[in-house]
Design an enzyme around this catalytic site. Sequence first.
Site, short mmCIF file in Angstrom:
data_model
loop_
_atom_site.label_atom_id
_atom_site.label_comp_id
_atom_site.label_asym_id
_atom_site.label_seq_id
_atom_site.Cartn_x
_atom_site.Cartn_y
_atom_site.Cartn_z
N ARG A 26 -63.55 18.37 4.04
CA ARG A 26 -62.77 17.04 4.02
C ARG A 26 -61.78 16.86 3.24
O ARG A 26 -60.84 16.14 3.66
CB ARG A 26 -64.03 16.05 3.48
N GLY A 94 -69.86 24.36 12.38
CA GLY A 94 -70.31 22.98 13.21
C GLY A 94 -69.47 21.70 12.79
O GLY A 94 -69.14 20.83 13.37
N ARG A 122 -74.45 24.83 20.42
CA ARG A 122 -74.83 23.57 19.64
C ARG A 122 -74.45 22.23 20.42
O ARG A 122 -73.49 22.31 21.00
CB ARG A 122 -74.08 23.53 18.30
N GLN A 169 -71.56 14.53 10.45
CA GLN A 169 -70.46 15.18 11.24
C GLN A 169 -70.01 14.17 12.38
O GLN A 169 -68.61 13.87 12.22
CB GLN A 169 -70.72 16.44 11.82
N ASP A 315 -80.24 20.74 4.82
CA ASP A 315 -79.97 21.91 4.85
C ASP A 315 -80.72 22.87 3.79
O ASP A 315 -80.50 23.90 4.16
CB ASP A 315 -78.45 21.93 4.45
N ARG A 388 -78.35 30.29 5.99
CA ARG A 388 -79.15 29.83 5.08
C ARG A 388 -80.49 30.51 5.16
O ARG A 388 -81.57 30.53 4.32
CB ARG A 388 -79.49 28.26 5.39
C1 S3P Z 1 -72.53 18.35 7.41
C2 S3P Z 1 -73.39 17.58 7.99
C3 S3P Z 1 -74.94 18.02 8.03
C4 S3P Z 1 -75.15 19.63 7.56
C5 S3P Z 1 -74.13 20.21 7.87
C6 S3P Z 1 -72.83 19.81 6.99
C7 S3P Z 1 -71.13 18.01 7.02
O1 S3P Z 1 -75.05 17.71 9.69
O2 S3P Z 1 -76.44 19.66 8.05
O3 S3P Z 1 -74.41 21.55 7.16
O4 S3P Z 1 -70.55 18.61 6.54
O5 S3P Z 1 -70.63 16.81 7.51
P1 S3P Z 1 -75.14 16.31 10.38
O6 S3P Z 1 -73.88 16.07 11.02
O7 S3P Z 1 -76.34 16.75 11.18
O8 S3P Z 1 -75.42 15.21 9.36
#
Ligand code: S3P
Length: 430
Positions: A26, A94, A122, A169, A315, A388
Site C-alpha cells: 500500500r 494476489g 485465483r 484486497q 493468514d 505460509r
Molecule cells: C491482503 C488481504 C487478505 C489476505 C492477503 C493480503 C491484503 O486477503 O489474506 O494475504 O494485503 O489486502 P483478502 O482480500 O481476502 O482480505
Amino acid sequence: MQLTIKKAHSINGNIAVPGDKSISHRAMMVGSLAEGETYVAGFLPAADCLSTMHCLESLGVKIDRLSETELKIHGVGLRGLKEPSDVLDTGNSGTTTRIMPGILSGQDLFAVITGDESIRRRPMARVVEPLRLMGAKILGRENGKYAPLAIKGTRLKGIKYDLPVASAQVKTSLLLAGLLAEGETAVTEPAKSRDHTERMLKLFGANLEIAGTTYKIKGGQELKAQEVDVPGDISSAAFFIVAALIIGGSSLTIENVGVNETRTGLLDALKAMGADVELLGYEEKSNEPRAAVKVSYSPLKLATIEGKIVPRIIDEIPIFAVAATQAEGKTTIKGARELRVKESDRIASLSAELKKMGADIEELGDGMIINGPTRLKGARVKSHGDHRIAMSLAIAALVADGETIIEDSGCVAISYPSFEKTLISVVKFQ
Ligand code: S3P
C-alpha cells in the site's frame, strides 16, 4: 529447494521480523498516486512486494531503493500512470493482482495483468464485477473470472457496493478506483477486514468516511506524499510466536510487530487457549500501531474459531493449526472457506501435510477440526508452492520427532526471505 529441520530443544532470545507485506504494497501504491516524494522505511523486500514495485515501475513510477528496506517513491499524481509497454507480471501476489485493476481502470492507458500459475487459478470476479459497475472496461478469462486481465482505462463513476465476502484486497481496489471516479464510492463489507488502506489514505490526506464496516470516498482528492514507517509483519511473527508457545522452555521477544487490531486475531485466539503473550512498548507511527510481542512456552487448550475473528486471523490459520495439534482437546475452525482460494487450497494442503506428520485433522468445507495434543513425527512434506504452508510445516517440524524435509520450500521468499536464517539464529536444536 528443500528445507530440512530437526526437533528443537528450545527457542530463546530477541528477534525482529521484516516489514508488513500488506502495508509495504500500500505504501508503494498510494505513494505512486500521490503528489511529491514518499519515503518508506521498514519496506519488505520480498517477492510479492517486488512484484508491485516492478508493476509500478512499468507504469512509469520512479522508485529509488535507498537501501534494502528504504524507498523513495516519486509520486506521479492520481492520473499520472503511463501505459506499460508489456504485460504486468504480478508473480504470486494476489494483493497486486486484485488492487492494480482498481488503480488502472481510471487511468488513460491499456494494460494486461497476469501472474504465476497460482494467481491464474485465483478468483478475480470479486474485483472485476464491482469495477465494471463503476464503468471499468476489463476483459479476462471466463468473462473476467481469472487472470490474465486486460484493462482499458476509462471514466469511472462512484457506486454503492456490498462485498459478499470480507476482503481487504477488493475493498482497497474499489476505494482506490473511487479516488479516480466521479462522485462518491461507498463500500460495505460483512465483517471488518484489514484496514491498512483506510489508515494509509488518511495519512496521505484523503478524506475517507468510516461508519462500522462502510467506507465512503469522494473522487478527485489529491494525495500528499508522506514518510511511511512500516512495522514488522505480524503474519511473519506468527511463526515464531507459535514456535515459542509449543516448544518447552522457550521465551522469545519479537520487536516492532504491527499490532493493528484487524490483524491480531491470532494473539486473541492463542490467549484464549492459555498462551502467555504480552505486548510491550505499544506505540503508533505512520497511523499504524506496533509493539514488542513477548511470548513464553504455555500449555494450550482447545479453541473454536468462527465468525468475526476469521478475517482477523485468516493468514495465520495455517500456523494456528500447528498450535492446535499441540493443544489439549478438539479445536474447530469454521467459516473460513476463503482458505480454499489462497496461494494454495490451505484447508486441503495443510490437512494433507500435517497428517503425514501424525496430526489428527478432519477437513471441513469451510475449515477443519484438529484433535490434540498429538506427538508429531518427522516426515517428507510439501509446501504446495505456498509460503505460509512451508513455514507452518517448518515450525511443526521443530516439535516433531526426528527429521522433517519440506519440499519446494523456495516459496518462503514470497513473504519472508530471511525466515530460515532467523530460525537458525534463535532455535537451540536437541
Ligand atoms: C491482503 C488481504 C487478505 C489476505 C492477503 C493480503 C491484503 O486477503 O489474506 O494475504 O494485503 O489486502 P483478502 O482480500 O481476502 O482480505
